[in-house]
Structures are given as structure tokens and as C-alpha cells.
Design an enzyme around this catalytic site. Structure first.
Site, short mmCIF file in Angstrom:
data_model
loop_
_atom_site.label_atom_id
_atom_site.label_comp_id
_atom_site.label_asym_id
_atom_site.label_seq_id
_atom_site.Cartn_x
_atom_site.Cartn_y
_atom_site.Cartn_z
CE LYS A 163 38.31 42.11 42.35
NZ LYS A 163 37.84 41.35 43.52
N GLY A 200 40.66 30.58 40.22
CA GLY A 200 39.32 30.67 40.80
C GLY A 200 38.30 29.73 40.38
CB SER A 201 34.55 29.81 40.31
OG SER A 201 34.52 31.24 39.70
N GLY A 224 36.46 32.62 35.87
CA GLY A 224 37.69 32.61 34.59
C GLY A 224 36.75 32.62 33.25
CD GLU A 278 44.01 26.00 38.50
OE1 GLU A 278 42.94 25.61 38.50
OE2 GLU A 278 44.69 26.48 39.70
CB CYS A 301 42.11 23.88 41.68
SG CYS A 301 43.90 23.63 41.83
CD GLU A 304 36.71 23.01 41.87
OE1 GLU A 304 37.98 22.77 41.70
OE2 GLU A 304 36.31 24.32 41.42
P1 NAP Z 1 35.89 33.26 42.29
O1 NAP Z 1 34.56 33.42 42.57
O2 NAP Z 1 36.21 32.58 40.82
O3 NAP Z 1 36.78 34.82 42.12
C1 NAP Z 1 37.90 34.78 42.26
C2 NAP Z 1 38.31 36.29 41.78
O4 NAP Z 1 37.74 36.67 40.43
C3 NAP Z 1 37.77 37.30 42.82
O5 NAP Z 1 38.80 38.29 42.77
C4 NAP Z 1 36.59 37.75 42.29
O6 NAP Z 1 36.25 38.78 42.59
C5 NAP Z 1 36.97 37.70 40.69
N1 NAP Z 1 35.80 37.62 39.82
C6 NAP Z 1 35.06 36.19 39.99
N2 NAP Z 1 34.06 36.42 38.84
C7 NAP Z 1 34.08 37.60 38.33
C8 NAP Z 1 33.66 38.19 37.11
N3 NAP Z 1 32.50 37.51 36.54
N4 NAP Z 1 34.23 39.14 36.78
C9 NAP Z 1 35.25 40.00 37.37
N5 NAP Z 1 35.96 39.66 38.34
C10 NAP Z 1 35.45 38.21 38.84
O7 NAP Z 1 36.65 32.25 43.15
P2 NAP Z 1 36.69 32.22 44.50
O8 NAP Z 1 36.01 33.40 45.49
O9 NAP Z 1 38.40 31.89 45.12
O10 NAP Z 1 36.11 30.93 45.12
C11 NAP Z 1 34.79 30.56 44.70
C12 NAP Z 1 34.59 29.17 43.75
O11 NAP Z 1 35.73 28.95 42.96
C13 NAP Z 1 34.93 27.99 44.75
O12 NAP Z 1 33.77 27.58 45.21
C14 NAP Z 1 35.60 27.10 43.98
O13 NAP Z 1 34.73 26.18 43.27
C15 NAP Z 1 36.45 27.82 42.90
N6 NAP Z 1 37.82 27.90 43.35
C16 NAP Z 1 38.82 27.24 42.35
C17 NAP Z 1 40.12 27.30 42.57
C18 NAP Z 1 40.99 26.79 41.72
O14 NAP Z 1 42.18 26.45 42.24
N7 NAP Z 1 40.93 26.66 40.58
C19 NAP Z 1 40.48 27.98 43.59
C20 NAP Z 1 39.70 28.86 44.48
C21 NAP Z 1 38.36 28.54 44.20
P3 NAP Z 1 34.89 39.56 42.80
O15 NAP Z 1 34.13 38.20 43.50
O16 NAP Z 1 35.02 40.55 43.61
O17 NAP Z 1 34.46 39.98 41.45
#
Ligand code: NAP
Length: 527
Positions: free
Chosen positions: A184, A241-242, A246, A265, A302, A395
Site C-alpha cells: 500500500k 508509521g504512527s 499501527g 514499528e 523514530c 513522540e
Molecule cells: P501514518 O499516518 O501512520 O501512515 C502510515 C501508513 O499507514 C500510510 O500509508 C497510511 O495511509 C496508513 N494508515 C494510517 N492509519 C491507518 C488506519 N487507521 N487504517 C489503515 N491505514 C492506515 O504515518 P505517516 O503518514 O508516515 O506519518 C504520520 C505520523 O507518523 C508522524 O507525524 C509520526 O508521528 C509518525 N511516524 C512514525 C514513523 C516511525 O518511524 N515510527 C515514521 C513516520 C511517521 P492512509 O493515511 O492513506 O490511510
């Protein structure tokens, strides 16, 4: 390469339709062509059915063929040349030098996993020969080896478009293990995803493996991701991601009639403990390295060191004033996308309302909001404020950090014992400090995945000993790493063979051990 906006479904290209979205250049807010669309449930189903149909071809291919696939992916990424870097730069705002380095890491990962599976020891083969005349009962011949789980769904990270993206560790180690992959794509950099997706399809074609081994679906919003995780064919999920995203996907997977693992993660605050000997010896040097780590990649890691703890002392005061002075010299930088920048501004704005949390220093140049820029912000506080405000231990993604003054060493230890699961913790100290504060190390062992001495947690080495994970909420399963060669174990399971004739066993379990892999044979580790 001309971008099309297409989904790649097992080699079939599907034009976007329905709800359309674009990438935006975070530096200029310019909309980037082409338009991408949300994949439909039918497209998700088609991709996963093709993955299931391709599973036998991929898992029964020789390790050499799968290794050739990974090498071919590396070659295809190289062949994309500067066009890949330019598109990723336009979509993510990351500097070209950083992207060049990350592309090197992604190519290196492909080659690392190729050599891992050619060699074979990773599969943890174990052989226990039969002892037919054992008393009181004969011992059967029992052997086990790791086998791929089946189709894996991968969610790429926004902050590593190459190394944790479409061709990042999750995809590469799943293909290495023999699992077809449905990615995805991240909606903030769909053009980069498309270029990388085409590279994987070209590589599959080159080595003669079915196109169903890989699909790339685009989407913005939670629907397509949720559909992929719910689908009965999906056997495991890789996510970076977030915590919110997750955790939502973990809950979806757990609610399936047949639950599956989600290897998520999700980041952490990565506490840094600066012990008295280190402060006395080199406070300003540590401050310099600390600001370098906080601001690396605009703090979008992260492993960002978001909380520092030190003993109230002249050394800590010197550390704070050096860090604040250095922060003021950091030029604001563009973040990955507007949403992440807004979350950073909102997160640090909340911090500024907390009594007892002071802004010690920030970039003296004001950030250009139209360019999604973030200023570096360094705060100071006391341990009672840190302990009294739980939101400070969550975070805030970006170049900010809190330096915390502790009256006594017991405060540091109490804080360490109260931590939620973390990816990392860091100790700066002398060897004498480490001896004296051994209980701190013992406390951190229970809370984190990686403990760093006299370094900083950003910049993760991709190697066999790396562990990038930790207890929840840093990650969903503390046993598994998402970076390094051990990440392959997320997508395999042991299969045990009892009483089988030699010729019917998988190659790695045959007595001849033609690959010369390390195995445990009758309790002894050998080739
Ligand atoms: P994210 O919002 O968690 O999104 C990551 C992926 O998961 C995207 O493809 C998103 O697509 C999908 N997704 C998110 N929530 C979902 C749900 N409830 N159901 C289905 N799919 C879902 O992360 P991000 O866009 O990379 O960044 C946002 C925040 O994540 C940052 O501000 C930061 O706090 C954190 N982050 C953490 C890390 C890490 O290394 N752990 C890395 C990057 C970001 P859709 O939005 O299209 O659903």
C-alpha cells in the site's frame, strides 16, 4: 520515466478512478502530476488472489532465483538514476544528498538479503537423527526449518521513501523469504512509489518469476489499508508509521476470524541519560552531537532523542546553554509533508502551554510556513514536570527535544523504570559511571530494544546484530526487528518434518547439506 498514476496489480496496470489525489511539493505547495486514485476492494482482492496464485512459484524457486530477483531489483533502482532522486525530492522535500545515501542503503539491503538466502544459515535448520534403539522408546528422526508465511501486506513509511518504502526492508525480506508482497503506497509520495513498483516488476520479469509476486496499490485514507489487512489471503503485515495507524491495523488484524501478525514499528521518545562523569568531561561535545542528532532529517526519525536526563549540576547547565546556542543556529528545514509539519507545530505549541516547561533555544530564523518548514526547538524542564505530564512522553515528530534536570540519580532510575516500551535508550558516561549506574542499564534492558553507550540513536546500521524494535508501544512484537537481516523472521514460521526419507526433505534439511549452511545437528552447531 513517464508517471501514469496506475496501480500495478500483478503486472496489470489499472488507471486511477473514483476518488483522486495528488502529491504536493512540501517546499512550494505545488501540486505534482499525475493524479493517483484510491484502489478499490475489487483491486485489493485481485492483487491478493494473484499473490496467492504466485506463492508456490516464489517459495519453491531456488534461493539463487530469489537472490537474483533481489539483485535485479537493486540494478533496476540504480537504472532509475537521478530521475528517482528528483521525484522523491519533489514529493518529500528531503535533500538530494540524504536521498542519495538512502538509495545506497536500499540497494545495499537488496544485496545483503540476496547473499543471506544464497548462504542459507538464516533458515535455522535443525536436524535430530533417529535413534531407533533408544530405551525405553525409540527416538524419531525430527528436523525443522523456516518456511515463508504467504502473501504479506506492506505499508511504506513516509520518512524513508526508499529504505522503508516500496522496495524497503519489509518488501525485500518478504520476497527473500518467499512471500509475495502487496504494497500500500504512501499517499505523500505516490510518484516515487510508482517508479519503485515498476522496478520490482521489471526485475520479476527478468528472472522469470510471476508478476503476481508483487502488486502496488495507491490510496489515501484508511479504507484500502484496512481492506488489505482484513483480506483472508493476507498472512502478515509490515508497517512503519504512527502509533495511531499501527494500533488501528493491529486491532483490525486481531479481529479477523483468523488473526494475523502485524509487525508495526511505531516510534518512541528514545531517552538519553547523561551521567555525571560525561558531563564533567565533555558537556559541550555531547551537546553538539545531540543537536546534530535531533535535527538530522528535520527530526523525522523514530529514533529521535526526544528526552534527555541529567543530574542538576554546573555540567548540565553548560550542556543546556551549549545545546540552546547550537539550536539557534539551525536553519529551519522543510518537513515531509504539510500534515507532518502541522502536527509538529501543534505538538510543540501544546508543550509551550505546560507550566514548568521552558523553551531554552530555537532556530533564530523563523520557519517559512508556506514551505512546511520546522524550527529546531529545545526545551528544559524538571523531572517532576516530565513525570506529571504523560503527553511529554509521547513522540512529537520533528526537530524538538526536552532536557530534564534531575535532583538525584534515584530520579533517573525511577523514570527509567516507569518508561513505556522504547526503540532505544542512550547512556553517556565514563566507564566508572557505567559501573556506578549499573542498575540504570538493568532497568533499561527491560524497556528498550537497543541501548547505546556514548553515541546517539539516529543512524541505524543495517547488519545481522541490529535490533530495531522494542516493547509496545514502540513496536507491536518486541521479539522482532524491522531492520537488519533478522527482520526476515517476521515473515516465516518453522515447519517440522518427522520420519521423512532424505530425498523428500527440503534441501537445507538433507544430511548432505549441499549449501553448507550452519545448522544444529544432533545438538551441535556446525556446517
Ligand atoms: P501514518 O499516518 O501512520 O501512515 C502510515 C501508513 O499507514 C500510510 O500509508 C497510511 O495511509 C496508513 N494508515 C494510517 N492509519 C491507518 C488506519 N487507521 N487504517 C489503515 N491505514 C492506515 O504515518 P505517516 O503518514 O508516515 O506519518 C504520520 C505520523 O507518523 C508522524 O507525524 C509520526 O508521528 C509518525 N511516524 C512514525 C514513523 C516511525 O518511524 N515510527 C515514521 C513516520 C511517521 P492512509 O493515511 O492513506 O490511510
Amino acid at each position: 520515466m513517464t508517471l501514469t498514476g496506475h496501480h500495478f496489480i500483478a503486472g496489470r496496470e489499472a488507471a486511477p478512478h473514483g476518488h483522486l489525489f495528488h502529491a504536493f511539493n512540501p517546499s512550494t505547495s505545488a501540486q505534482l502530476e499525475p493524479a493517483y486514485g484510491d484502489a478499490t476492494h475489487a483491486e485489493a482482492d485481485e492483487a491478493l488472489r494473484a499473490a496467492e496464485a504466485a506463492f508456490d512459484a516464489l517459495r519453491l524457486a531456488t534461493p539463487e532465483t530469489r537472490a537474483d530477483l533481489l539483485d535485479a531489483i537493486a540494478d533496476e533502482i540504480t537504472a532509475l538514476g537521478d530521475a528517482l532522486l528528483e521525484r522523491a525530492h519533489a514529493e518529500c522535500g528531503l535533500p538530494m544528498a540524504r536521498l542519495t545515501g538512502e538509495r545506497g542503503r536500499a540497494i545495499g539491503q537488496c544485496k545483503l538479503f540476496a547473499s543471506l538466502i544464497r548462504e542459507g544459515s538464516w533458515a535455522d535448520a535443525r536436524v535430530d537423527h533417529a535413534i531407533p534403539d533408544r530405551q525405553p522408546l525409540p527416538k524419531p528422526d525430527v528436523r525443522r526449518v523456516m518456511m515463508p508465511l504467504g502473501p504479506v501486506v506492506v505499508f511504506g513509511a513516509s520518512n524513508f521513501p526508499f529504505a522503508i518504502g516500496v522496495i524497503g526492508t519489509d518488501t525485500v525480506c518478504a520476497l527473500a523469504a518467499g512471500c509475495p508482497v502487496v504494497v500500500k503506497g504512501h499517499p505523500a509520495h505516490p510518484g516515487t512509489c510508482e517508479m519503485l513498483g515498476r522496478a520490482v516488476l521489471n526485475a520479476l520479469h527478468k528472472v522469470g518469476l510471476p508478476a503476481g509476486c508483487f502488486s502496488l496499490l495507491h490510496g489515501k485514507g484508511n479504507d484500502i489499508g484496512t481492506t488489505l489487512v482484513k483480506h483472508p489471503i493476507t498472512q502478515a503485515v509490515g508497517f512503519t508509521g504512527s502509533l495511531r495507524g499501527g494500533r488501528a491495523l493491529m486491532d483490525v488484524a486481531a479481529a479477523r476470524p483468523h488473526p494475523i501478525p502485524v509487525y508495526a514499528e511505531m516510534g518512541s521518545v528514545n531517552p538519553v541519560f547523561v551521567l555525571p562523569g560525561a558531563l564533567k568531561e565533555r558537556a559541550s561535545k555531547i551537546a553538539e552531537a545531540y543537536i546534530g542528532s535531533v535535527t538530522m532529517g528535520v527530526g523525522q526519525f523514530c529514533t529521535n532523542p526526544a528526552i534527555v536526563l541529567g543530574l542538576k549540576s554546573d555540567g548540565l547547565q553548560q550542556f543546556i546553554s551549549n545545546a540552546a546556542a547550537m539550536a539557534s543556529k539551525v536553519a529551519p528545514q522543510t518537513m515531509l509533508h504539510r500534515g507532518i509539519c502541522e502536527a509538529y507545530q501543534a505538538g510543540t505549541a501544546v508543550w509551550r502551554t505546560i507550566n514548568g516547561l521552558e523553551l531554552a533555544g530555537q532556530s533564530e530564523t523563523a520557519p517559512a510556513e508556506t514551505a512546511s518548514q520546522a524550527a529546531c526547538r529545545i526545551f528544559t524542564t524538571t523531572i517532576d514536570v516530565l513525570e506529571g505530564n504523560s503527553e511529554l512522553n509521547r513522540e512529537v515528530f520533528g526537530p524538538c527535544s526536552i532536557i530534564t534536570e534531575c535532583p538525584g540519580l534515584d530520579d533517573m532510575l525511577r523514570y527509567a523504570n516507569s518508561l513505556e516500551g522504547q526503540l532505544t535508550a542512550t547512556i553517556h558516561g565514563t566507564v566508572d559511571d557505567l559501573r556506578e549506574f549499573a542498575p540504570l542499564v538493568r532497568a533499561l534492558e527491560k524497556k528498550v530494544g537497543r541501548i547505546i553507550f556514548n553515541g546517539f540513536p539516529t543512524g541505524i546500521e543495517v547488519c545481522p546484530s541490529m535490533h530495531h524494535g522494542g516493547p509496545y508501544p514502540a513496536a507491536s512484537h518486541s521479539f522482532f526487528t524491522s531492520i537488519g537481516t533478522a527482520s526476515i523472521y517476521r515473515f516465516v514460521r518453522p515447519v517440522c518434518y518427522q520420519g521423512f526419507p532424505e530425498e523428500a526433505l527440503p534441501e537445507l534439511l538433507q544430511d548432505a547439506n549441499p549449501r553448507g549452511a550452519m545448522r544444529i545437528v544432533d545438538g551441535e552447531l556446525k556446517r
